[in-house]
Scaffold this motif. Structure first.
Motif, mmCIF file in Angstrom:
data_model
loop_
_atom_site.group_PDB
_atom_site.id
_atom_site.type_symbol
_atom_site.label_atom_id
_atom_site.label_comp_id
_atom_site.label_asym_id
_atom_site.label_seq_id
_atom_site.Cartn_x
_atom_site.Cartn_y
_atom_site.Cartn_z
ATOM 1 N N THR B 56 0.834 -1.199 0.000
ATOM 2 C CA THR B 56 0.000 0.000 0.000
ATOM 3 C C THR B 56 0.870 1.250 0.000
ATOM 4 O OG1 THR B 56 -1.762 -1.176 1.125
ATOM 5 C CG2 THR B 56 -1.791 1.215 1.297
ATOM 6 N N GLU B 94 -7.166 0.734 -0.655
ATOM 7 C CA GLU B 94 -7.376 -0.456 0.166
ATOM 8 C C GLU B 94 -8.441 -0.182 1.228
ATOM 9 O OE1 GLU B 94 -4.014 -1.520 2.569
ATOM 10 O OE2 GLU B 94 -4.658 -3.588 2.697
ATOM 11 N N ASP B 170 -5.851 -1.762 -5.051
ATOM 12 C CA ASP B 170 -5.226 -2.219 -3.810
ATOM 13 C C ASP B 170 -6.180 -3.203 -3.138
ATOM 14 O OD1 ASP B 170 -3.617 -2.554 -1.639
ATOM 15 O OD2 ASP B 170 -3.356 -0.419 -1.217
ATOM 16 N N GLU B 171 -5.926 -4.461 -3.323
ATOM 17 C CA GLU B 171 -6.765 -5.538 -2.805
ATOM 18 C C GLU B 171 -8.229 -5.329 -3.149
ATOM 19 O OE1 GLU B 171 -5.667 -6.848 1.016
ATOM 20 O OE2 GLU B 171 -3.586 -6.291 0.713
#
Ligand SMILES: Nc1ncnc2c1ncn2[C@@H]1O[C@H](COP(=O)(O)OP(=O)(O)OP(=O)(O)O)[C@@H](O)[C@H]1O
Ligand SMILES: [Mg+2]
Lengths: 285, 317
Positions: B56, B94, B170-171
């Motif tokens: 991140t 994220e 991000d994820e």
């Protein structure tokens, strides 16, 4: 321009979160109550039943009006702090800021957008409350203060000053902390202003200077004094202005803030907004 | 790790992402140390690593949300954080939230505005994003009423606005159900077909294995391995179930790779897929009877774990 988009978003948030509705309802209730009070004030007589002279009645009305506006300015300052304190911090904490700041938007536009939006809310609130209040006062007592426009300008400026300070703190500290700090500073400035006036009456240079410094550091109280000045009957000012007896009274003001001081207050706001831009610019999210 | 020569002139750089010794410290703690990598345009890049390895952090540096302590990064040929470049980048953070008091369509509208999408394109962009992420029926619902998965879908929709050239996720599937994950893979494939590069942070190695062209494995802020997925996973091998293996047959197998026996399978490691028919022909010619031939491949997860373990062992020494 992104700043205007964000300003509109700020106003829309206030509307969607029912802040505007709540303030509107409360304001109508308060103005209704004060209208009822002024109505009674205009019909009172001396204990022996004789009429109170019109000039004295006007004085009484103006004094009560100052107190009512004092209440409005207090509500304004507290609301401005409460609304501005989470404006930037909570968006960073919650992650709302992440996706917005990743857009092709400069951080100065984010600050400017928030500031414009909150400033517009303050001006709308002041314009609505003073207009309604003064209409009600005029309808019930026939009294019109000498400077209704000046009053609104001073009140708006006071709100904008405290809002700007809160926004600055909000770029670094949580909303809760930013709000508390702003309020403490606001009340310190108020007491500082009163102390300065008392120092002047009693010729204490130290206290007077402390008051002046506090007015320079945070212009809220001095601007509030400007609005008091705009509310006082001209005759009252002229008569009492000659004596310094009542200078310590926070609800009596001899003279309006000087042009130089107003210039300083404007610079102060520009300075604080610039600091806010710088602070957010340095902030990592 | 040594940087591969001097930095190319940024504007001539065609890579979607290029970093050179990118480093980020938070006080005394090192979040990212000397990240050097290149993500070509138009590819899906998996950025993998254990919790706290700096994934991140790297993404935030690329977007200019935080500033590097050292090193350099370029996005789409411009220095990371460049304001204009950000209009060509989509981003799904994220840990994110959108204004709960706005509807999904309003959030998308706001981002169209902020991204500088031409006003005439807004309706198309908004309805396109909504239908891509399956939120068309919830377009006018307030975001605060959304489940976590629906919010993540909305976030994905926001990242797709304005036909970006690079999308950083991000994820993206952390809160999604299996259907949502499959949908996300489809969306990522569509992006690649359109020529858009995708930078994907993920723990879900099975998922990365299915969609990524390239991947990097990071731990403690530096790259352990980076490359095309097939390179990263090694050449693989083949396993056979057979009877009647003679010494000649055994030699034929051993000639092609390293031979081992597991649970009645003969496993030959390091065999190119193209050599398998010849290998089988040789074994059959030697007289053995072949019942099954299966390719064997290290999974990304196995490779990931072995890299991380090796890294931990190196630190303990
Ligand atoms: N704002 C911050 N202040 C201090 N340390 C931070 C900050 N952000 C990240 N870190 C540290 O940097 C390291 C890398 O964090 P990062 O969030 O990049 O990891 P990650 O690879 O994304 O992990 P995950 O897989 O859990 O999302 C961690 O050790 C974390 O504690
Ligand atoms: Mg992470």
């Amino acid at each position: 321009m992104a700043a205007l988009t964000l300003a509109r978003l700020t106003i829309r948030e206030a509307a969607r979160r029912k802040l505007l509705l709540a303030l509107a309802i409360l304001t109508l209730i308060v103005i209704g109550l004060t209208g009822w009070g002024f109505q009674h004030l205009s019909t009172i007589t001396n204990p022996d039943g004789s009429q109170i002279p019109a000039s004295e009645l006007r004085l009484a009305v103006s004094q009560v009006l100052v107190l009512v506006e004092f209440m409005f300015s207090g509500v304004l300052a507290l609301s401005a702090v409460v609304v501005a304190s989470p404006a930037i911090s909570s968006e960073i904490e919650s992650g709302v800021a992440l996706s917005m700041l990743a857009r092709p938007v400069s951080r100065y536009q984010v600050v400017l957008g928030k500031w414009l939006g909150l400033g517009a809310l303050i001006v709308i609130y002041v314009a609505a409350t003073t207009t309604l209040e003064l209409i009600v006062v005029r309808a019930t007592t026939a009294y019109v203060p000498p400077g209704p426009v000046g009053l609104a300008l001073y009140l708006s400026a006071e709100g904008i000053v405290i809002m700007s300070l809160t926004l600055l703190i909000s770029t670094r500290l949580s909303g809760m902390t930013a709000g508390v700090i702003s309020l403490v500073l606001f009340f310190l400035a108020w007491i500082g202003g009163i102390a300065g006036a008392i120092g002047q009456v009693f010729g204490s240079v130290g206290i007077k200077n402390a008051g002046t410094i506090s007015q320079l550091l945070l212009p809220t109280d001095a601007l509030w004094r400007g609005s008091v000045y705009e509310l006082e009957p001209v005759l009252y000012r002229d008569v009492l202005g000659a004596t310094t007896e009542r200078a310590g009274n926070p609800f009596f003001v001899q003279s309006p803030p000087s042009v130089a001081y107003l210039g300083w207050a404007a610079c102060w706001v520009v300075l604080i907004v610039s600091l806010t831009v710088w602070s957010l610019h340095r902030r990592e999210v | 790790m040594t940087p591969d020569g001097t930095a190319a002139p940024p504007s001539a750089d065609a890579a979607a992402v290029r970093t050179l010794e990118l480093t980020k410290h938070y006080g005394a703690s090192v979040a990212l140390s000397g990240l050097t990598m290149v993500v070509p345009r138009g590819e899906v890049f998996g950025f993998l690593g254990p919790n706290g390895s700096g994934k991140t952090t790297a993404v935030k540096l690329l977007l200019g949300l935080s500033r590097p302590t050292g090193g350099e990064a370029w996005v789409l040929g411009r220095p990371a954080g460049d304001r204009q470049t950000r209009s060509r980048v989509g981003y799904l953070p994220e840990l994110f939230r959108y204004q709960g008091w706005l509807s999904a369509a309003e959030v998308l509208g706001l981002h169209c505005r902020l991204a500088g999408v031409a006003r005439s394109e807004w309706p198309g962009q908004i309805s396109g994003a909504l239908s891509t992420v399956g939120l068309t029926d919830h377009a006018d619902a307030k975001v605060e009423t959304f489940s976590k998965g629906m919010q993540q879908r909305l976030g994905l929709g926001v990242a797709l606005l304005g036909n970006p050239e690079l999308v950083i996720l991000d994820e993206p599937t952390s809160a999604l159900d299996p259907v949502g994950r499959a949908d996300t893979r489809t969306i990522i494939r569509h992006l690649r077909e359109r020529g858009c590069a995708v930078f994907l942070n993920s723990h879900l190695l099975g998922e990365v294995e299915q969609i990524c062209d390239r991947a990097a494995v990071v731990a403690d802020g530096h790259v352990l391995a980076i490359g095309r997925l097939d390179e990263l996973l090694g050449r693989g091998g083949v396993r056979l179930r057979l009877t009647g293996l003679t010494d000649v047959g055994r030699a034929a197998l051993a000639r092609r790779g390293t031979l081992a026996e597991h649970d009645g399978w003969f496993v030959v490691d390091g065999v190119d897929a193209g050599a398998v028919p010849d290998l089988v022909a040789d074994v059959v010619a030697s007289g053995a009877r072949v019942y099954a031939v299966e390719p064997v491949r290290q999974t990304l997860e196995e490779r990931f774990l072995s890299l991380i373990e090796a890294e931990q062992a190196r630190w303990q020494r």
